[in-house]
Design a protein around this motif. Structure first.
Motif, PDB file in Angstrom:
ATOM      1  N   LEU A   4       0.940  -1.224  -0.072  1.00  0.00           N
ATOM      2  CA  LEU A   4       0.012   0.030   0.056  1.00  0.00           C
ATOM      3  C   LEU A   4       0.814   1.221  -0.089  1.00  0.00           C
ATOM      4  N   GLN A   5       1.780   1.154   0.792  1.00  0.00           N
ATOM      5  CA  GLN A   5       2.888   2.411   0.858  1.00  0.00           C
ATOM      6  C   GLN A   5       3.499   2.749  -0.505  1.00  0.00           C
ATOM      7  N   HIS A   6       3.758   1.843  -1.282  1.00  0.00           N
ATOM      8  CA  HIS A   6       4.245   1.934  -2.661  1.00  0.00           C
ATOM      9  C   HIS A   6       3.240   2.402  -3.533  1.00  0.00           C
ATOM     10  N   TYR A   7       2.039   2.009  -3.543  1.00  0.00           N
ATOM     11  CA  TYR A   7       0.947   2.404  -4.389  1.00  0.00           C
ATOM     12  C   TYR A   7       0.559   3.937  -3.873  1.00  0.00           C
ATOM     13  N   GLU A   8       0.491   4.213  -2.563  1.00  0.00           N
ATOM     14  CA  GLU A   8       0.634   5.763  -2.230  1.00  0.00           C
ATOM     15  C   GLU A   8       1.333   6.562  -2.719  1.00  0.00           C
ATOM     16  N   ALA A   9       2.544   6.025  -2.605  1.00  0.00           N
ATOM     17  CA  ALA A   9       3.723   7.004  -3.003  1.00  0.00           C
ATOM     18  C   ALA A   9       3.631   7.432  -4.637  1.00  0.00           C
ATOM     19  N   LYS A  10       3.409   6.275  -5.431  1.00  0.00           N
ATOM     20  CA  LYS A  10       3.050   6.365  -6.874  1.00  0.00           C
ATOM     21  C   LYS A  10       1.946   7.358  -7.123  1.00  0.00           C
ATOM     22  N   VAL A  11       0.703   7.035  -6.445  1.00  0.00           N
ATOM     23  CA  VAL A  11      -0.197   7.906  -6.560  1.00  0.00           C
ATOM     24  C   VAL A  11      -0.020   9.473  -6.368  1.00  0.00           C
ATOM     25  N   LEU A  12       0.566   9.766  -5.349  1.00  0.00           N
ATOM     26  CA  LEU A  12       1.138  11.117  -5.065  1.00  0.00           C
ATOM     27  C   LEU A  12       2.118  11.453  -6.091  1.00  0.00           C
ATOM     28  N   LYS A  19       0.072  12.784  -9.015  1.00  0.00           N
ATOM     29  CA  LYS A  19      -0.791  14.090  -8.614  1.00  0.00           C
ATOM     30  C   LYS A  19       0.194  15.118  -8.706  1.00  0.00           C
TER      31      LYS A  19
END
Length: 53
Positions: free
Chosen positions: A8-16, A19
């Motif tokens: 999840l942390q990797h996914y959230e970092a990529k989304v950020l 954006k």
């Protein structure tokens, strides 16, 4: 190609990152410049102070 769980942390970092890149592109298209804020804590304090006004 194999699917690899990145977490999840990797996914959230990529989304950020996506954006931020989109926001920089939009700012450039509008002739604006993004300026980083000094600290997140300062932002929270300013928001709280503005809400109380």
């Amino acid at each position: 190609m194999h699917y690899v769980e990145q977490g999840l942390q990797h996914y959230e970092a990529k989304v950020l990152q996506t954006k931020q890149r989109s926001l920089r592109r939009l700012a450039r298209e509008l002739g604006q410049q993004l300026v980083p804020m000094s600290t997140p804590a300062r932002t929270a304090n300013l928001s709280a102070n503005n809400a109380n006004s």
